[in-house]
Every structure is written in structure tokens, then in C-alpha cells.
Design a protein around this motif. Structure first.
Motif, PDB file in Angstrom:
ATOM      1  N   LEU A  41      10.258 -18.055   1.676  1.00  0.00           N
ATOM      2  CA  LEU A  41      10.523 -17.898   3.097  1.00  0.00           C
ATOM      3  C   LEU A  41       9.313 -17.323   3.827  1.00  0.00           C
ATOM      4  CD1 LEU A  41      14.076 -16.293   2.776  1.00  0.00           C
ATOM      5  CD2 LEU A  41      13.528 -18.698   3.224  1.00  0.00           C
ATOM      6  N   ALA A  42       9.093 -17.782   5.034  1.00  0.00           N
ATOM      7  CA  ALA A  42       8.022 -17.242   5.869  1.00  0.00           C
ATOM      8  C   ALA A  42       8.530 -15.980   6.561  1.00  0.00           C
ATOM      9  CB  ALA A  42       7.607 -18.280   6.912  1.00  0.00           C
ATOM     10  N   LEU A  43       7.708 -14.932   6.549  1.00  0.00           N
ATOM     11  CA  LEU A  43       8.068 -13.680   7.204  1.00  0.00           C
ATOM     12  C   LEU A  43       7.007 -13.314   8.226  1.00  0.00           C
ATOM     13  CD1 LEU A  43       9.239 -11.546   4.134  1.00  0.00           C
ATOM     14  CD2 LEU A  43      10.659 -12.811   5.751  1.00  0.00           C
ATOM     15  N   GLU A  44       7.425 -12.626   9.261  1.00  0.00           N
ATOM     16  CA  GLU A  44       6.497 -12.177  10.302  1.00  0.00           C
ATOM     17  C   GLU A  44       5.513 -11.160   9.718  1.00  0.00           C
ATOM     18  OE1 GLU A  44       6.408 -13.326  13.469  1.00  0.00           O
ATOM     19  OE2 GLU A  44       8.009 -14.714  12.925  1.00  0.00           O
ATOM     20  N   THR A  45       4.331 -11.094  10.299  1.00  0.00           N
ATOM     21  CA  THR A  45       3.275 -10.204   9.829  1.00  0.00           C
ATOM     22  C   THR A  45       3.730  -8.754   9.780  1.00  0.00           C
ATOM     23  OG1 THR A  45       1.608 -11.706  10.731  1.00  0.00           O
ATOM     24  CG2 THR A  45       0.892  -9.472  10.241  1.00  0.00           C
ATOM     25  N   ASP A  46       4.458  -8.289  10.801  1.00  0.00           N
ATOM     26  CA  ASP A  46       4.895  -6.891  10.825  1.00  0.00           C
ATOM     27  C   ASP A  46       5.935  -6.602   9.742  1.00  0.00           C
ATOM     28  OD1 ASP A  46       6.669  -8.512  12.305  1.00  0.00           O
ATOM     29  OD2 ASP A  46       7.412  -6.810  13.449  1.00  0.00           O
ATOM     30  N   VAL A  47       6.754  -7.581   9.408  1.00  0.00           N
ATOM     31  CA  VAL A  47       7.736  -7.414   8.328  1.00  0.00           C
ATOM     32  C   VAL A  47       7.007  -7.305   6.994  1.00  0.00           C
ATOM     33  CG1 VAL A  47       9.661  -8.481   7.084  1.00  0.00           C
ATOM     34  CG2 VAL A  47       9.573  -8.596   9.585  1.00  0.00           C
ATOM     35  N   LEU A  48       6.041  -8.191   6.750  1.00  0.00           N
ATOM     36  CA  LEU A  48       5.251  -8.138   5.517  1.00  0.00           C
ATOM     37  C   LEU A  48       4.540  -6.794   5.396  1.00  0.00           C
ATOM     38  CD1 LEU A  48       3.679 -11.715   5.513  1.00  0.00           C
ATOM     39  CD2 LEU A  48       5.447 -10.862   3.969  1.00  0.00           C
ATOM     40  N   ALA A  49       3.968  -6.312   6.504  1.00  0.00           N
ATOM     41  CA  ALA A  49       3.231  -5.043   6.490  1.00  0.00           C
ATOM     42  C   ALA A  49       4.139  -3.866   6.140  1.00  0.00           C
ATOM     43  CB  ALA A  49       2.558  -4.820   7.837  1.00  0.00           C
ATOM     44  N   SER A  50       5.420  -3.957   6.448  1.00  0.00           N
ATOM     45  CA  SER A  50       6.339  -2.844   6.165  1.00  0.00           C
ATOM     46  C   SER A  50       6.518  -2.601   4.669  1.00  0.00           C
ATOM     47  CB  SER A  50       7.699  -3.089   6.829  1.00  0.00           C
ATOM     48  OG  SER A  50       8.410  -4.123   6.168  1.00  0.00           O
ATOM     49  N   TYR A  51       6.228  -3.594   3.841  1.00  0.00           N
ATOM     50  CA  TYR A  51       6.376  -3.457   2.396  1.00  0.00           C
ATOM     51  C   TYR A  51       5.120  -2.904   1.722  1.00  0.00           C
ATOM     52  CZ  TYR A  51      10.336  -6.648   3.095  1.00  0.00           C
ATOM     53  OH  TYR A  51      11.492  -7.236   3.518  1.00  0.00           O
ATOM     54  N   GLU A  52       3.993  -2.876   2.441  1.00  0.00           N
ATOM     55  CA  GLU A  52       2.723  -2.454   1.848  1.00  0.00           C
ATOM     56  C   GLU A  52       2.799  -1.015   1.351  1.00  0.00           C
ATOM     57  OE1 GLU A  52      -0.950  -4.767   3.749  1.00  0.00           O
ATOM     58  OE2 GLU A  52       0.076  -3.481   5.206  1.00  0.00           O
ATOM     59  N   GLY A  53       2.123  -0.778   0.230  1.00  0.00           N
ATOM     60  CA  GLY A  53       2.053   0.570  -0.306  1.00  0.00           C
ATOM     61  C   GLY A  53       1.792   0.549  -1.794  1.00  0.00           C
ATOM     62  N   VAL A  54       1.804   1.738  -2.379  1.00  0.00           N
ATOM     63  CA  VAL A  54       1.615   1.899  -3.813  1.00  0.00           C
ATOM     64  C   VAL A  54       2.902   2.486  -4.378  1.00  0.00           C
ATOM     65  CG1 VAL A  54       0.248   3.013  -5.618  1.00  0.00           C
ATOM     66  CG2 VAL A  54      -0.865   2.229  -3.511  1.00  0.00           C
ATOM     67  N   TYR A  55       3.404   1.861  -5.430  1.00  0.00           N
ATOM     68  CA  TYR A  55       4.676   2.229  -6.045  1.00  0.00           C
ATOM     69  C   TYR A  55       4.407   2.631  -7.497  1.00  0.00           C
ATOM     70  CZ  TYR A  55       6.368  -0.223  -1.936  1.00  0.00           C
ATOM     71  OH  TYR A  55       6.602  -0.624  -0.637  1.00  0.00           O
ATOM     72  N   GLU A  56       4.990   3.748  -7.932  1.00  0.00           N
ATOM     73  CA  GLU A  56       4.756   4.248  -9.279  1.00  0.00           C
ATOM     74  C   GLU A  56       5.805   3.704 -10.245  1.00  0.00           C
ATOM     75  OE1 GLU A  56       3.353   8.411 -11.110  1.00  0.00           O
ATOM     76  OE2 GLU A  56       5.292   8.485 -10.071  1.00  0.00           O
ATOM     77  N   LEU A  57       5.385   2.734 -11.088  1.00  0.00           N
ATOM     78  CA  LEU A  57       6.285   2.143 -12.070  1.00  0.00           C
ATOM     79  C   LEU A  57       6.552   3.128 -13.209  1.00  0.00           C
ATOM     80  CD1 LEU A  57       4.731  -1.430 -12.151  1.00  0.00           C
ATOM     81  CD2 LEU A  57       6.843  -0.733 -11.018  1.00  0.00           C
TER      82      LEU A  57
END
Length: 129
Positions: A41-57
Motif C-alpha cells: 500500500l502507498a502511504l503519505e510521507t508524513d505517515v511513513l515518517a511517524s514510524y521512523e526511529g530506532v527500536y531495541e530488539l
């Protein structure tokens, strides 16, 4: 599978062999069940940016998520980068494994972590930055 008069045994002698994934594929084939469709699915740029970050597995092993070129990308410590395909409801499937998934967890409007399902295991990872 007594109805099919079949037994299924999956063995792996490598740390990266995913017996859970292989078992699922063998069972689908035996039962004639199609794999679920993988969306992109195509998502808006601001929606994609909301997921950005570093996650500790786990300690010392992180997943960095970034948005670019209209897509979401993920890279685990010491591994190559992979594109994530949006499935809806904050769930993504990486291009390298259609049976793996990443679902982002929210508190209010903010992403606070993710849940990674891969190779029969599940990891809940907090967002650390």
C-alpha cells in the motif's frame, strides 16, 4: 495430519534455518491453502515518517526504521537494509520474507515500539530513539 494420513517433520541444523516458516509452507502445500496476499500500500510521507526511529530488539541489537522514496526501510544491526511493504493497520511485511511482519505500537498518536514476528518467534521492541 491424520485426515491426510501424513506426518510432517521439519529439521534445521543451522541457526538461521526457520523451521516454523518451512513448516507453514509445507502445510499450506499439503492442505492446498494459498498464502495470504502481500499488499504494498502507498502511504503519505508524513505517515511513513511517524514510524521512523530506532527500536531495541535485544541489548545491542537494534532495528533502525527510516522513510525515503515513498517507502519504509528497516535495517537490523550488522545486516542489510530491507524495504517494508505496508499491509494496513500499522503492519508491514519485509521484502525478504513474506511470512515475517512488523507491527508498530502506538500510545495516542506516538509510536512507542514494534512487534516483530519472524521464524516462529515474536519480539516486542521498544522505541529507544
Amino acid at each position: 495430519l491424520p485426515d491426510l494420513d501424513a506426518d510432517v517433520v521439519v529439521l534445521s541444523n543451522t541457526p538461521g534455518g526457520h523451521p516454523g516458516t518451512m513448516t507453514t509452507e509445507v502445510l499450506r502445500w499439503l492442505l492446498g491453502v494459498e498464502a495470504p496476499e502481500v499488499l504494498d500500500l502507498a502511504l503519505e510521507t508524513d505517515v511513513l515518517a511517524s514510524y521512523e526511529g530506532v527500536y531495541e530488539l535485544q541489548a545491542g541489537f537494534e532495528l533502525t526504521v527510516s522513510a525515503r522514496e515513498g517507502s519504509l526501510w528497516a535495517q537490523a544491526t550488522g545486516q542489510g537494509e530491507n524495504r517494508l511493504r505496508a499491509q494496513g493497520e500499522h503492519r508491514f511485511i519485509p521484502t525478504f520474507d513474506d511470512t515475517a511482519s512488523i507491527t508498530f505500537r502506538f500510545e495516542g498518536d506516538e509510536v512507542v515500539g514494534l512487534t516483530l514476528v519472524q521464524g516462529g518467534g515474536t519480539v516486542r521492541a521498544p522505541k529507544i530513539r
